[in-house]
Design an enzyme around this catalytic site. Sequence first.
Site: not given
Length: 490
Positions: A294, A395, A186, A261, A160-161, A184
């Site tokens: 990320c 993270e 989030a 990723e 979603w980011n 597909k």
Amino acid sequence: MVTLPDAKLLIDGQICDASNGKTYDVISPWTGEKVGVAADCTADDVNRAVAAARRAFDTTDWGSYENRHKRLELVKKYRELFEQNRDRMAELAIHEAGAAVGAVSRAHVNMALDGWDDYIRVFEQVTWEKDYGQRETWGMNHHRIAVHEPVGVAALITPWNVPFYVGIGKIVAALLAGCTVILKPAPDTPGSGGALFGELAKQAGFPDGVVNVVFGSDPAMAGEMMVHDPRVDLISFTGSTGVGRRIMQEGAATLKRVFLELGGKSAKIVLDDAPNFAMDVAMTMLVFHAGQGCAVQSRLLVPRSRYEEAKAILKGAYSQYGDNWGDVNNPEHIMGPVISKKQMERVLGYIELGKKEGATLLHGGNARPDKGGGYFVEPTVFVDVTNDMRIAQEEIFGPVLVVIPYEDDADAIRIANESEYGLGGGVSGSHDRAMKIARAVRTGTMSVNNGMSIAGDIPFGGYKASGIGREWGVEGIEEFLETKLIAWTE
Ligand code: NAD
């Protein structure tokens, strides 16, 4: 109040609702309130999408070598339709992903569309055929060539980011390579990560079944089905390391090509001879998109000899930044809320953990409900952090920076590398010394003196638990190709 258009699926060329008509609410990270509705796909929808993608790949010439320029033309038309929908892209990024207005153009819209243009530019560099020449065996001459062909049906699972950026990174590469796809996104970002891709693919005129888009309220169902389905040849996944690991395990049964990723905990090393030490330290302030990137440099490594100075610089920088964030109407703001209540609780949990682990909170550390009904966590920085603390290893995916002192170059490299991750990173200092360090850090991208190491024409990806494979650049397109060797006698 904003209401986003209903997010619909695209299955076998049809824009549609879920087969059982179910929808779910899309929640704005700014307000915590409903901002739209999205189709809540069923298992039957996923099955139909996979069947359509399989049929389109197996029974049409979509993926053929001869068709490659037709694919390029369609991808260009698709790009043009996104151009015409920049405003909708921005609106979706703001209200679904919680992008601040000042951040939209950078990571969400411009960078994504620039990356698309880069893919179009590097397309001519794709190696479709390689001649290995002749070799004599058993008294005969054998001529060998390798042809590179699309892998087949590709399931593209995105987070979603930065939904446009990641979605484009996958779908454009897969289509150029000649795969058929099921995208597909989030659950939080069905419109930006999915529905707009579906709507504009339909308008662009891709053959039925070449592009399919499914999403739903269950984060795992559609993805797991595709990971298990033998009709799917490749999974291209961007998301957390835990889910990536599971996809690799579960995909083993059908020997899926998996391309991952994943997460990161990247280190920025500032050397004592950095040309602009103060600027380099201050620039690591983790505020852009509330730290939800990320490859963000979330561990700042500074020389112990200048640790007190670095603390003072950061204290000043955060104070100066002050409360200039979290207003959805302010075009200057680059930081908004975090994506969801769950994410806010996770970030606040890490802040509590940092305090318990003995780190010192230099700035921030609180939820900010005064900013609105959404999920606001203030810019936060911990000092006196050691690299074995969980806040230095895990993270957090929020606006939380940790600052770690090091003794010398070897110590800085050791600390940077003592991480399960290896996605991004940076080093600032005199060029030769910084380059030596850049080569020694085990990570997929490294930025020396703030060199821009992320763009659509260069490969991006992770070492270690940050992933497998590369996205973007010609390498990104070639991830979706298989190699077939053909030899003949002469
Ligand atoms: P996530 O792993 O929770 O979800 C990512 C996607 O996987 C979503 O579409 C989700 O619905 C789906 N999913 C969840 N469970 C699944 C399962 N069991 N099987 C198949 N699919 C499943 O990640 P997130 O919270 O959406 O995103 C944040 C994470 O993404 C962070 O770890 C971040 O570092 C990572 N990320 C990595 C990159 C990169 O390029 N390396 C880019 C952006 C984000």
